[in-house]
Design an enzyme around this catalytic site. Structure first.
Site, PDB file in Angstrom:
ATOM      1  CB  ALA A  35      -1.003  -0.035   1.220  1.00 51.88           C
ATOM      2  N   GLY A  44       6.049   8.252   0.973  1.00 59.13           N
ATOM      3  CA  GLY A  44       7.045   7.859   2.044  1.00 59.13           C
ATOM      4  C   GLY A  44       7.876   6.835   1.905  1.00 59.13           C
ATOM      5  CG  HIS A  45       6.012   2.867   1.792  1.00 61.96           C
ATOM      6  ND1 HIS A  45       4.730   3.112   1.611  1.00 61.96           N
ATOM      7  CD2 HIS A  45       6.073   2.422   3.084  1.00 61.96           C
ATOM      8  CE1 HIS A  45       4.149   2.697   2.706  1.00 61.96           C
ATOM      9  NE2 HIS A  45       5.194   2.375   3.558  1.00 61.96           N
ATOM     10  N   GLY A  97      11.971   4.161   8.069  1.00 58.53           N
ATOM     11  CA  GLY A  97      11.284   5.285   8.308  1.00 58.53           C
ATOM     12  C   GLY A  97      11.244   5.857   9.681  1.00 58.53           C
ATOM     13  CB  SER A 136      -0.022   6.546   7.728  1.00 55.77           C
ATOM     14  OG  SER A 136      -0.264   5.146   8.050  1.00 55.77           O
TER      15      SER A 136
HETATM   16  P1  AMP Z   1       4.750   0.189   6.518  1.00 53.12           P
HETATM   17  O1  AMP Z   1       3.805   1.711   6.240  1.00 53.12           O
HETATM   18  O2  AMP Z   1       4.373  -0.400   7.775  1.00 53.12           O
HETATM   19  O3  AMP Z   1       4.792  -0.577   5.352  1.00 53.12           O
HETATM   20  O4  AMP Z   1       6.452   0.813   6.676  1.00 53.12           O
HETATM   21  C1  AMP Z   1       7.334   0.136   5.940  1.00 53.12           C
HETATM   22  C2  AMP Z   1       8.408   1.177   6.075  1.00 53.12           C
HETATM   23  O5  AMP Z   1       8.178   2.794   5.457  1.00 53.12           O
HETATM   24  C3  AMP Z   1       8.912   1.609   7.566  1.00 53.12           C
HETATM   25  O6  AMP Z   1      10.314   1.705   7.751  1.00 53.12           O
HETATM   26  C4  AMP Z   1       8.159   2.936   7.964  1.00 53.12           C
HETATM   27  O7  AMP Z   1       8.755   3.495   8.860  1.00 53.12           O
HETATM   28  C5  AMP Z   1       8.114   3.473   6.656  1.00 53.12           C
HETATM   29  N1  AMP Z   1       7.328   4.800   6.208  1.00 53.12           N
HETATM   30  C6  AMP Z   1       6.100   4.581   6.519  1.00 53.12           C
HETATM   31  N2  AMP Z   1       5.610   5.805   6.565  1.00 53.12           N
HETATM   32  C7  AMP Z   1       6.265   6.676   6.231  1.00 53.12           C
HETATM   33  C8  AMP Z   1       6.630   8.234   6.065  1.00 53.12           C
HETATM   34  N3  AMP Z   1       5.321   8.787   5.891  1.00 53.12           N
HETATM   35  N4  AMP Z   1       7.744   8.752   5.824  1.00 53.12           N
HETATM   36  C9  AMP Z   1       8.837   7.854   5.744  1.00 53.12           C
HETATM   37  N5  AMP Z   1       8.872   6.552   6.197  1.00 53.12           N
HETATM   38  C10 AMP Z   1       7.660   5.952   6.188  1.00 53.12           C
END
Ligand code: AMP
Length: 287
Positions: free
Chosen positions: A40, A44-45, A155, A193
């Protein structure tokens, strides 16, 4: 013609296939960064992928919604799964390979080992999601060992998780450097997010108060206010804006996440977790 400058990344579904790809890169003398995600994907990713490509020749993005980090009452089933559009987005930034294992590949019949992180994992998220960091540490260890990348990008958005992962890699001598990357935000300050997709229009409009209230409180602390004096109005403001349950809004030592003993000399981080409607949001900023 494709709008993307790069081809879609190829998808490895098995650990063996991922290892073979990485082996070929290594043979060609190439370096590798890994970006673990649950898919998803948002900006940020993609910023993590860009940061990985700035440091290394190749980037592997793992996409795995890890059942082990969700409690039975949590949103495992509802969590968005968008592999097709994720692959398009990753083509846009030039990721090389997606590792998308099945739950069976990661947790085959007979799987019976779990990592139990303490230290940075104690308190905060663990007070509200006691199963969470055990599941994260176990899957991150497996992902890092499957890939053996030079760097893994995480992140700061998930600040306690970043601290737990740093500790995991140090404690278990996993030969991958953990690189923390700044939080990518919407124009109004809301941290990006995958769970923001759950918000109704009214909740989405209220959500930036988390960041705004933290910024004001951090400014007050930098100006000499006592931590609790600065946090009290921020808590009220978040609840008044429509959040229904504030799990925590605290200031901690930025590295150990321990309680702050000396605000004048310690690096500090403000962290928040709160429920709005059916969605739990977390965020954090430097103080
Ligand atoms: P997830 O959203 O749980 O799939 O997170 C995967 C990676 O993306 C993790 O290292 C999170 O910390 C990072 N991450 C998620 N949202 C952000 C964001 N807004 N900015 C930077 N990194 C992010």
């Amino acid at each position: 013609m494709s709008a993307n400058p790069h081809p879609r990344p190829s998808v490895a579904h098995s650990i063996a296939a991922l290892r073979e790809t990485v082996r070929q890169w290594r043979r060609a003398g190439e370096s590798v960064a890994m970006v673990p995600t649950m898919g998803a994907l948002h900006q940020g990713h993609l910023d993590l992928v860009r940061a990985g490509l700035a440091r290394r020749d190749r980037v592997v993005v793992s996409i795995f919604v890890n059942p082990a980090q969700f409690a039975p009452h949590e949103d495992f089933d509802a969590y968005p799964r968008t592999l097709d559009s994720d692959l398009d987005k990753l083509a846009g930034v030039g990721a090389d390979v997606v590792f998308a294992p099945s739950a069976r590949e990661m947790y085959p019949e007979g799987f019976a080992t779990r990592i139990v992180p303490e230290g940075a994992a104690l308190g905060l998220e663990t007070d509200f999601r006691p199963h969470f960091f055990g599941g994260v540490a176990t899957v991150v260890a497996k992902l890092l060992l499957a890939c053996l990348a030079d760097d893994a990008m995480f992140g700061e958005k998930d600040y306690q998780q970043l601290a737990v992962v740093r500790q995991l890699v140090r404690d278990l001598n996993i030969p991958t450097e953990i690189v923390g990357c700044p939080t990518t935000r919407e124009a109004d300050g809301l941290a990006m997010s995958s769970r923001n997709a759950y918000l109704t229009a009214a909740e989405r409009a209220a959500a930036p108060v988390l960041h705004a209230a933290m910024q004001d409180a951090a400014r007050a602390i930098r100006g000499g206010a006592m931590i609790e004096v600065a946090l009290a109005p921020a808590r009220e403001r978040i609840l008044a804006a429509g959040f229904r349950d504030l799990n925590y809004l605290v200031v901690r030592h930025a590295v150990t996440l321990a309680e702050v003993k000396d605000p004048a000399s310690e690096p500090m981080r403000m962290l928040v977790a709160a429920w709005i409607g059916k969605t739990r949001l977390i965020d954090n900023i430097a103080v």
